[in-house]
Design a protein around this motif. Structure first.
Motif, PDB file in Angstrom:
ATOM      1  N   ALA A   1       2.936  11.365  -4.974  1.00  0.00           N
ATOM      2  CA  ALA A   1       2.021  10.392  -4.384  1.00  0.00           C
ATOM      3  C   ALA A   1       2.699   9.641  -3.249  1.00  0.00           C
ATOM      4  CB  ALA A   1       1.529   9.416  -5.452  1.00  0.00           C
ATOM      5  N   ARG A   2       3.951   9.274  -3.439  1.00  0.00           N
ATOM      6  CA  ARG A   2       4.677   8.583  -2.383  1.00  0.00           C
ATOM      7  C   ARG A   2       4.889   9.495  -1.179  1.00  0.00           C
ATOM      8  NH1 ARG A   2      10.199   7.517   0.205  1.00  0.00           N
ATOM      9  NH2 ARG A   2       9.674   5.580   1.278  1.00  0.00           N
ATOM     10  N   GLN A   3       5.185  10.768  -1.425  1.00  0.00           N
ATOM     11  CA  GLN A   3       5.347  11.721  -0.333  1.00  0.00           C
ATOM     12  C   GLN A   3       4.035  11.882   0.441  1.00  0.00           C
ATOM     13  OE1 GLN A   3       6.775  16.367   0.415  1.00  0.00           O
ATOM     14  NE2 GLN A   3       6.878  15.507  -1.632  1.00  0.00           N
ATOM     15  N   GLY A   4       2.933  11.973  -0.300  1.00  0.00           N
ATOM     16  CA  GLY A   4       1.635  12.071   0.354  1.00  0.00           C
ATOM     17  C   GLY A   4       1.323  10.855   1.205  1.00  0.00           C
ATOM     18  N   TYR A   5       1.713   9.682   0.722  1.00  0.00           N
ATOM     19  CA  TYR A   5       1.478   8.455   1.491  1.00  0.00           C
ATOM     20  C   TYR A   5       2.331   8.439   2.759  1.00  0.00           C
ATOM     21  CZ  TYR A   5       1.165   3.517   2.677  1.00  0.00           C
ATOM     22  OH  TYR A   5       0.954   2.335   3.350  1.00  0.00           O
ATOM     23  N   ARG A   6       3.559   8.920   2.660  1.00  0.00           N
ATOM     24  CA  ARG A   6       4.414   8.988   3.845  1.00  0.00           C
ATOM     25  C   ARG A   6       3.786   9.872   4.919  1.00  0.00           C
ATOM     26  NH1 ARG A   6       8.920  11.631   3.452  1.00  0.00           N
ATOM     27  NH2 ARG A   6       9.008  12.322   1.283  1.00  0.00           N
ATOM     28  N   LEU A   7       3.087  10.911   4.501  1.00  0.00           N
ATOM     29  CA  LEU A   7       2.470  11.832   5.443  1.00  0.00           C
ATOM     30  C   LEU A   7       1.128  11.349   5.982  1.00  0.00           C
ATOM     31  CD1 LEU A   7       3.189  15.145   3.510  1.00  0.00           C
ATOM     32  CD2 LEU A   7       4.261  14.434   5.652  1.00  0.00           C
ATOM     33  N   SER A   8       0.424  10.556   5.187  1.00  0.00           N
ATOM     34  CA  SER A   8      -0.965  10.254   5.524  1.00  0.00           C
ATOM     35  C   SER A   8      -1.272   8.786   5.780  1.00  0.00           C
ATOM     36  CB  SER A   8      -1.869  10.710   4.367  1.00  0.00           C
ATOM     37  OG  SER A   8      -1.621   9.909   3.204  1.00  0.00           O
ATOM     38  N   ASP A   9      -0.489   7.888   5.207  1.00  0.00           N
ATOM     39  CA  ASP A   9      -0.755   6.441   5.262  1.00  0.00           C
ATOM     40  C   ASP A   9      -2.079   6.085   4.591  1.00  0.00           C
ATOM     41  OD1 ASP A   9       0.377   3.976   5.976  1.00  0.00           O
ATOM     42  OD2 ASP A   9      -0.949   3.781   7.704  1.00  0.00           O
ATOM     43  N   ILE A  10      -2.533   6.939   3.673  1.00  0.00           N
ATOM     44  CA  ILE A  10      -3.757   6.681   2.905  1.00  0.00           C
ATOM     45  C   ILE A  10      -3.368   6.108   1.544  1.00  0.00           C
ATOM     46  CG2 ILE A  10      -5.752   7.759   1.786  1.00  0.00           C
ATOM     47  CD1 ILE A  10      -5.755   9.811   4.076  1.00  0.00           C
ATOM     48  N   PRO A  11      -3.883   4.937   1.159  1.00  0.00           N
ATOM     49  CA  PRO A  11      -3.425   4.272  -0.076  1.00  0.00           C
ATOM     50  C   PRO A  11      -3.712   5.055  -1.351  1.00  0.00           C
ATOM     51  CG  PRO A  11      -4.554   2.710   1.365  1.00  0.00           C
ATOM     52  CD  PRO A  11      -4.795   4.077   1.932  1.00  0.00           C
ATOM     53  N   GLN A  12      -4.877   5.701  -1.438  1.00  0.00           N
ATOM     54  CA  GLN A  12      -5.257   6.409  -2.662  1.00  0.00           C
ATOM     55  C   GLN A  12      -4.708   7.837  -2.608  1.00  0.00           C
ATOM     56  OE1 GLN A  12      -6.898   5.071  -5.243  1.00  0.00           O
ATOM     57  NE2 GLN A  12      -7.448   3.116  -4.322  1.00  0.00           N
ATOM     58  N   GLN A  13      -3.885   8.180  -3.584  1.00  0.00           N
ATOM     59  CA  GLN A  13      -3.248   9.492  -3.619  1.00  0.00           C
ATOM     60  C   GLN A  13      -3.674  10.241  -4.881  1.00  0.00           C
ATOM     61  OE1 GLN A  13      -1.064  10.945  -1.300  1.00  0.00           O
ATOM     62  NE2 GLN A  13      -1.655   9.251   0.050  1.00  0.00           N
ATOM     63  N   LEU A  14      -4.085  11.492  -4.691  1.00  0.00           N
ATOM     64  CA  LEU A  14      -4.531  12.333  -5.790  1.00  0.00           C
ATOM     65  C   LEU A  14      -3.595  13.539  -5.873  1.00  0.00           C
ATOM     66  CD1 LEU A  14      -6.798  12.657  -7.912  1.00  0.00           C
ATOM     67  CD2 LEU A  14      -8.068  13.963  -6.200  1.00  0.00           C
ATOM     68  N   VAL A  15      -2.889  13.660  -6.984  1.00  0.00           N
ATOM     69  CA  VAL A  15      -1.800  14.627  -7.109  1.00  0.00           C
ATOM     70  C   VAL A  15      -2.116  15.630  -8.202  1.00  0.00           C
ATOM     71  CG1 VAL A  15       0.647  14.905  -7.571  1.00  0.00           C
ATOM     72  CG2 VAL A  15      -0.162  12.887  -6.356  1.00  0.00           C
ATOM     73  N   ALA A  16      -1.913  16.915  -7.900  1.00  0.00           N
ATOM     74  CA  ALA A  16      -2.119  17.971  -8.899  1.00  0.00           C
ATOM     75  C   ALA A  16      -0.999  18.997  -8.779  1.00  0.00           C
ATOM     76  CB  ALA A  16      -3.473  18.648  -8.701  1.00  0.00           C
ATOM     77  N   ILE A  17      -0.242  19.175  -9.849  1.00  0.00           N
ATOM     78  CA  ILE A  17       0.806  20.187  -9.920  1.00  0.00           C
ATOM     79  C   ILE A  17       0.310  21.318 -10.816  1.00  0.00           C
ATOM     80  CG2 ILE A  17       3.140  20.690 -10.764  1.00  0.00           C
ATOM     81  CD1 ILE A  17       3.935  17.862 -10.057  1.00  0.00           C
TER      82      ILE A  17
END
Length: 233
Positions: A103-119
């Motif tokens: 989620a933190r990596q996704g935020y670094r890439l997008s600057d979008i607060p809500q992160q949805l993660v699926a492994i």
């Protein structure tokens, strides 16, 4: 003011093996996608980072490690390695979520607060997490779960935009399409990284989550996991 910490982080929970060292506001890191080489790579990575910083293990405040979810074998390797290092240097451990790190990596890439993660959890399931950025940290919006991929909609608020990331979206693209408009972007070809765990570990430390090495626990979300290479990898 948050204490300036010195924390080593390692992660072997997925196909990527990574290590990172946080010294105050600075983080140095290394990673390699090598799903069958984690046990061989992770210690040299960690030792190299310490050497670069001119630090010994005993000078650290704590060791952070990827506690899962992820590959059953990978989670065990990371937990055992972190425990061995911590026992040897008499350091506490911080158990970090792979989903929160993504989620933190996704935020670094997008600057979008809500992160949805699926492994990808194999066996037609995903490890699923929903997080919201708050003052640098990432707060879980729902308990982490393992579930069929179609159930990802159960953890989202359709009034908000999400950035979706992780191997689960790639592995089950046919079952997840079409993505709704409120899932605005998705970087699917990403793995959790120790550098994000190192960054997040300062918040875990502040919350008092450091534990003795003997008390550190992995999180599998289910009892057994079969981890196989994704198509095309």
């Amino acid at each position: 003011m948050m204490k300036k910490l010195q924390i080593l982080a390692i992660d072997t929970c997925t196909e990527s093996c990574s290590a990172a060292l946080m010294v105050g506001d600075e983080i140095i890191a290394d990673s390699k996608v090598a799903p069958r080489e984690h046990a061989k790579l992770v210690l040299p990575m960690a030792k190299s980072l310490l050497a670069q910083a001119g630090l010994s293990l005993s000078q650290l405040d704590a060791i952070a490690f990827g506690r899962g979810p992820g590959s059953f074998t990978g989670v065990r390797i990371g937990t055992a390695t972190a425990q061995g290092l911590a026992f040897g240097a008499d350091l506490p451990l911080l158990a970090m979520s792979t989903l929160q790190a993504l989620a933190r990596q996704g935020y670094r890439l997008s600057d979008i607060p809500q992160q949805l993660v699926a492994i990808d959890a194999r066996m037609n399931e995903i490890y699923l997490g929903s997080f919201c950025h708050h003052q640098g940290d990432f707060v879980p919006q729902q308990p982490e779960r393992v579930c069929p991929p179609e159930q990802w909609r159960d953890v989202v608020d359709e009034s908000k935009d999400y950035y979706a990331t992780g191997s689960g979206w790639l592995a089950y693209a046919d079952k997840l399409a079409p993505m709704p408009n409120h899932v605005v972007h998705h970087d699917i070809d990403l793995f959790p990284l120790a550098e994000d765990m190192a960054y997040l570990s300062q918040f875990a430390w502040q919350r008092g989550e450091a534990v003795d090495a003997a008390d550190a626990q992995p999180v599998y979300l289910r009892d057994t996991v079969t981890w196989q290479k994704l198509p095309g990898r």
